[in-house]
Design an enzyme around this catalytic site. Sequence first.
Site, PDB file in Angstrom:
ATOM      1  N   PRO A 108       0.896  -0.386   0.171  1.00 43.00           N
ATOM      2  CA  PRO A 108      -0.124   0.096  -0.737  1.00 43.00           C
ATOM      3  C   PRO A 108       1.283   1.278  -0.246  1.00 43.00           C
ATOM      4  CG  PRO A 108      -0.207  -1.120   2.185  1.00 43.00           C
ATOM      5  CD  PRO A 108       1.099  -1.836   1.577  1.00 43.00           C
ATOM      6  N   GLU A 109       0.374   1.869  -0.925  1.00 45.87           N
ATOM      7  CA  GLU A 109       1.134   3.437  -1.046  1.00 45.87           C
ATOM      8  C   GLU A 109      -0.182   4.944  -0.035  1.00 45.87           C
ATOM      9  OE1 GLU A 109       2.828   4.520  -4.493  1.00 45.87           O
ATOM     10  OE2 GLU A 109       2.895   2.299  -5.116  1.00 45.87           O
TER      11      GLU A 109
END
Length: 293
Positions: A2-3
């Site tokens: 995830p960013e």
Amino acid sequence: MPELPEVETVRRGLAPVMEGARIVRVEARRPDLRRPLPHDFVKRLEGQTVTGIGRRAKYLTADLASGDVLLMHLGMSGSFRVSHDGKGATPGEFHHPRPTAPAHDHVVFHMSSGATVTFNDPRRFGLMLIVPRRELADHPLMREVGPEPLGNAFDANLLAAACALKKTSLKAALLDQTVVAGLGNIYVCEALHRARLSPKRRASTIATRTGAPNARAVALVEAIKAVLNDAIKAGGSSLRNHRDTDGELGYFQHHFRVYDREGEPCVTPGCRGTVKRIVQNGRSTFFCPTCQR
DNA sequence: CCGCGGGCCTGAGAGC
DNA sequence: TGCTCTCAGGCCCGCG
């Protein structure tokens, strides 16, 4: 995995079931994450009321009434699952946990609201630790973290100043969490494409000799904010699905313009280019050599 | 300060 | 089907 947009989506999914609720019980099933869970992890969490769920860069924070903060990172493969009474948190199971929990369910929070929040992380690059609130900003993991890209303070002046001194490529600079917080490989590629800037360009070329922003810096900041906002919007719409049922938090489908589109036509209006894949600093970069200069 | 290689882990997908 | 190989959205360390 995830960013920033994914982490923000997770935050928005956890907030309704955790904020204002008390952590009744904690299961630390697998303490050996990227770093081991603190020895007093369970003790410092059980009985605590969560006063807020926040995010800083790619970190999630759970503020506790005790004054501690639970700091969480999803690493590459971390996600949260929220379930309500009847699934995964039945009264029966409360006292007799399933001997065969789903694989990689490392930490489970049983909330006073009846919700169960489960942290799943196959690769175990994620992390959880507990830090006193007043020490958080000075914590080694937080101290060097740069500005929030969606904050008002993040503008062309700030980005240009940070890049002016750098000798790296623009791609590497944007991945540097001290320059700007929360971007990862995907959204850096996407932002550069939207700004029509080459990932290979020297970072310092978005600033003048004096460190002032030029038109490239303005376009880049605009592109960064736009791509993150679009992605959060897409994540938000995926959140609606698990209001009533079980929800998987940590990943959502999003349409990318260049990422993982090697060999496909560039989607920039009027551009006849083809998306190319190169390797920079050991990581894939996707870009269009025709419209990104 | 910089890029690079290696490491931490598991799983998915491609190719044979 | 099953094996092997490569690669993956993060981050850290040591090296030259």
